[in-house]
Design a protein around this motif. Structure first.
Motif, PDB file in Angstrom:
ATOM      1  N   ALA A 148       1.096  -1.229  -0.098  1.00 35.15           N
ATOM      2  CA  ALA A 148       0.009  -0.412  -0.176  1.00 35.15           C
ATOM      3  C   ALA A 148       1.083   1.390  -0.138  1.00 35.15           C
ATOM      4  O   ALA A 148       2.128   1.112   1.089  1.00 35.15           O
ATOM      5  CB  ALA A 148      -0.814   0.175   1.303  1.00 35.15           C
ATOM      6  N   GLY A 149       0.324   2.346  -0.279  1.00 35.83           N
ATOM      7  CA  GLY A 149       1.186   3.110  -0.676  1.00 35.83           C
ATOM      8  C   GLY A 149       1.270   3.818   0.715  1.00 35.83           C
ATOM      9  O   GLY A 149       0.005   4.201   1.715  1.00 35.83           O
ATOM     10  N   THR A 150       2.032   5.196   1.329  1.00 36.74           N
ATOM     11  CA  THR A 150       2.442   6.416   1.943  1.00 36.74           C
ATOM     12  C   THR A 150       1.041   6.779   2.350  1.00 36.74           C
ATOM     13  O   THR A 150       0.958   7.301   1.029  1.00 36.74           O
ATOM     14  CB  THR A 150       4.080   7.003   1.469  1.00 36.74           C
ATOM     15  N   GLY A 151       0.730   6.646   3.523  1.00 36.72           N
ATOM     16  CA  GLY A 151      -0.036   8.235   3.539  1.00 36.72           C
ATOM     17  C   GLY A 151      -1.564   6.962   3.963  1.00 36.72           C
ATOM     18  O   GLY A 151      -2.880   7.340   3.965  1.00 36.72           O
ATOM     19  N   THR A 152      -1.693   6.023   3.094  1.00 36.83           N
ATOM     20  CA  THR A 152      -2.991   5.262   3.072  1.00 36.83           C
ATOM     21  C   THR A 152      -3.629   4.509   4.172  1.00 36.83           C
ATOM     22  O   THR A 152      -2.918   4.534   5.044  1.00 36.83           O
ATOM     23  CB  THR A 152      -2.805   3.406   2.476  1.00 36.83           C
ATOM     24  N   PRO A 153      -4.895   4.821   5.353  1.00 38.09           N
ATOM     25  CA  PRO A 153      -5.028   4.540   6.606  1.00 38.09           C
ATOM     26  C   PRO A 153      -5.385   3.199   6.894  1.00 38.09           C
ATOM     27  O   PRO A 153      -6.011   2.499   6.175  1.00 38.09           O
ATOM     28  CB  PRO A 153      -6.657   5.049   6.447  1.00 38.09           C
ATOM     29  N   VAL A 154      -4.623   3.116   7.795  1.00 38.01           N
ATOM     30  CA  VAL A 154      -4.768   1.876   8.765  1.00 38.01           C
ATOM     31  C   VAL A 154      -5.885   1.798   9.996  1.00 38.01           C
ATOM     32  O   VAL A 154      -5.777   2.631  10.646  1.00 38.01           O
ATOM     33  CB  VAL A 154      -3.290   1.351   9.442  1.00 38.01           C
ATOM     34  N   LEU A 155      -7.294   0.986   9.375  1.00 38.11           N
ATOM     35  CA  LEU A 155      -8.031   0.524  10.032  1.00 38.11           C
ATOM     36  C   LEU A 155      -7.669  -0.028  11.038  1.00 38.11           C
ATOM     37  O   LEU A 155      -7.440  -1.464  10.859  1.00 38.11           O
ATOM     38  CB  LEU A 155      -8.850   0.313   9.506  1.00 38.11           C
ATOM     39  N   ALA A 156      -8.343  -0.300  12.026  1.00 36.03           N
ATOM     40  CA  ALA A 156      -8.634  -1.945  12.718  1.00 36.03           C
ATOM     41  C   ALA A 156      -9.484  -3.254  12.573  1.00 36.03           C
ATOM     42  O   ALA A 156     -10.736  -2.130  12.457  1.00 36.03           O
ATOM     43  CB  ALA A 156      -9.383  -0.989  14.320  1.00 36.03           C
ATOM     44  N   PRO A 157      -8.945  -3.905  12.764  1.00 36.79           N
ATOM     45  CA  PRO A 157     -10.106  -5.434  12.033  1.00 36.79           C
ATOM     46  C   PRO A 157     -10.337  -5.676  12.695  1.00 36.79           C
ATOM     47  O   PRO A 157     -11.087  -6.305  12.777  1.00 36.79           O
ATOM     48  CB  PRO A 157      -8.335  -5.832  11.964  1.00 36.79           C
ATOM     49  N   LEU A 158     -10.425  -5.275  14.708  1.00 39.34           N
ATOM     50  CA  LEU A 158     -11.302  -5.291  15.685  1.00 39.34           C
ATOM     51  C   LEU A 158     -11.904  -4.759  16.412  1.00 39.34           C
ATOM     52  O   LEU A 158     -10.328  -3.872  16.563  1.00 39.34           O
ATOM     53  CB  LEU A 158     -11.139  -7.078  15.721  1.00 39.34           C
ATOM     54  N   PRO A 159     -12.121  -4.762  17.359  1.00 42.10           N
ATOM     55  CA  PRO A 159     -12.244  -3.603  18.762  1.00 42.10           C
ATOM     56  C   PRO A 159     -11.277  -4.513  19.187  1.00 42.10           C
ATOM     57  O   PRO A 159     -10.688  -5.191  19.469  1.00 42.10           O
ATOM     58  CB  PRO A 159     -13.866  -4.578  19.227  1.00 42.10           C
ATOM     59  N   GLY A 160     -10.094  -2.771  19.323  1.00 43.73           N
ATOM     60  CA  GLY A 160      -9.219  -2.844  20.281  1.00 43.73           C
ATOM     61  C   GLY A 160      -9.275  -1.803  21.048  1.00 43.73           C
ATOM     62  O   GLY A 160      -9.091  -0.686  21.124  1.00 43.73           O
ATOM     63  N   LEU A 187      -2.572  -2.909  19.337  1.00 46.54           N
ATOM     64  CA  LEU A 187      -3.812  -3.500  20.077  1.00 46.54           C
ATOM     65  C   LEU A 187      -3.962  -4.282  20.779  1.00 46.54           C
ATOM     66  O   LEU A 187      -3.290  -5.026  20.769  1.00 46.54           O
ATOM     67  CB  LEU A 187      -4.437  -3.374  17.915  1.00 46.54           C
ATOM     68  N   ASP A 188      -4.534  -4.283  22.175  1.00 50.10           N
ATOM     69  CA  ASP A 188      -4.886  -4.705  22.599  1.00 50.10           C
ATOM     70  C   ASP A 188      -6.800  -5.754  22.074  1.00 50.10           C
ATOM     71  O   ASP A 188      -7.588  -4.837  22.262  1.00 50.10           O
ATOM     72  CB  ASP A 188      -4.721  -4.900  23.605  1.00 50.10           C
ATOM     73  N   HIS A 189      -7.115  -6.910  21.882  1.00 55.14           N
ATOM     74  CA  HIS A 189      -8.515  -7.468  21.400  1.00 55.14           C
ATOM     75  C   HIS A 189      -9.126  -8.682  23.012  1.00 55.14           C
ATOM     76  O   HIS A 189      -9.710  -8.660  22.608  1.00 55.14           O
ATOM     77  CB  HIS A 189      -8.416  -8.469  20.311  1.00 55.14           C
TER      78      HIS A 189
END
Length: 303
Positions: free
Chosen positions: A211-223, A240-242
């Motif tokens: 992925a390109g620089t600056g692409t948002p990284v999103l949480a895969p689960l609540p954490g 992150l702690d799940h």
């Protein structure tokens, strides 16, 4: 890639069939699988229960799903002295065991503590898996560390060891199917034997996503955010702690948008892709840790 230096099948029988049988009478409660049954099962049963997460893969870097049978209360289970994540209900409980990449193929077992204070061993078999080798050329200072960089690495290693020991309660309604944190081509790089500038190093213990620089990284689960920082090998990093000893990490970030203590929902942004730390170009290194073992993130996602 990151700076951590190393410290199955689904063994359930059909849950639906067992539930139908069990609801009739307590006398029909199924017992846990025997050691013989465990050993006889294939090493990977990804298609046996396609809607069960994580998928089972009893190899180094995989996850074992071990049936603990019925119990009125949630059993406690341990791999050595490390607590395991136990899911299910009074009809059937399942221990999820993260298998370290350094695990030796062969017989293994976990310890289960019963309601009356006793203990029993549940055995399983770790199958062999041959991971490919990858040769990379990176900045020489990230392979042959100066005394200053080595001292920094040791400080960061010790700090992250504390982060990796985090253990909190799992939400009762928790689903362990994860969404991929960024869009992009997922590499099959988990477990690769890494050779940097001709020198062998620890296997790759995460999934690299192009992925390109600056692409948002999103949480895969609540954490909950339990650590952020700029580390020598990992670069910009978020943990992150799940719950239940299930943690995720995100490395080489160009920007971090959260702070320790923040609580995220699935799909909320936490950072941006970058090329910090020991890298050959911009991408996200995504790691999943279960009972302090880095395991293959692909076991938690669809497709």
């Amino acid at each position: 890639m990151h700076n951590i230096r190393p410290t199955s099948p689904d063994l359930l029988t059909s849950s639906l069939n067992r539930r139908h049988a069990l609801l009739g009478t307590l006398g029909l409660l199924a017992l846990p699988m025997t050691t013989h049954a465990v050993a006889a099962a294939p090493a990977k049963a990804k298609n046996a229960h396609p809607d069960v997460w994580p998928h089972a893969s009893q190899v180094p870097g995989g996850v074992a799903r071990l049936s603990l049978g019925p119990s009125a209360k949630r059993p406690t289970a341990f791999s050595g002295d490390v607590p395991l994540l136990v899911l299910g209900d009074a009809i059937e409980w399942t221990a999820l065991v993260g298998i370290p990449l350094a695990a030796t193929p062969g017989e293994a077992s976990i310890t289960v503590r019963t309601e009356n204070g006793g203990e029993k061993q549940v055995a399983y078999t770790v199958a062999d898996k041959r991971y490919r080798e990858q040769r990379l050329t990176v900045a020489p200072r990230t392979v042959d560390l100066s005394p200053e960089d080595e001292a920094r690495y040791v400080r960061e290693r010790d700090h992250q060891a504390g982060v990796m020991a985090t253990l909190t309660e799992l939400r009762p309604d928790a689903s362990l199917q994860m969404r991929v944190p960024v869009p992009g081509r997922r590499s099959s790089s988990f477990g690769l034997r890494r050779v940097f500038n001709g020198q062998s190093r620890n296997p790759h213990s995460g999934m690299d996503i192009a992925a390109g620089t600056g692409t948002p990284v999103l949480a895969p689960l609540p954490g909950r955010v339990i650590d952020t920082g700029d580390y020598f090998f990992n670069g910009g990093t978020v943990w992150l702690d799940h719950g239940g000893g299930l943690l995720t990490m995100y490395c080489h970030l160009s920007r971090i948008d959260v702070k320790v203590g923040d609580v995220l929902k699935t799909g909320e942004p936490l950072a941006a892709v970058g090329a910090t730390g020991r890298v050959t170009g911009p991408h996200l290194h995504w790691g999943v840790m279960l009972n302090r073992a880095m395991v293959d993130p692909a076991l938690f996602v669809a497709g």
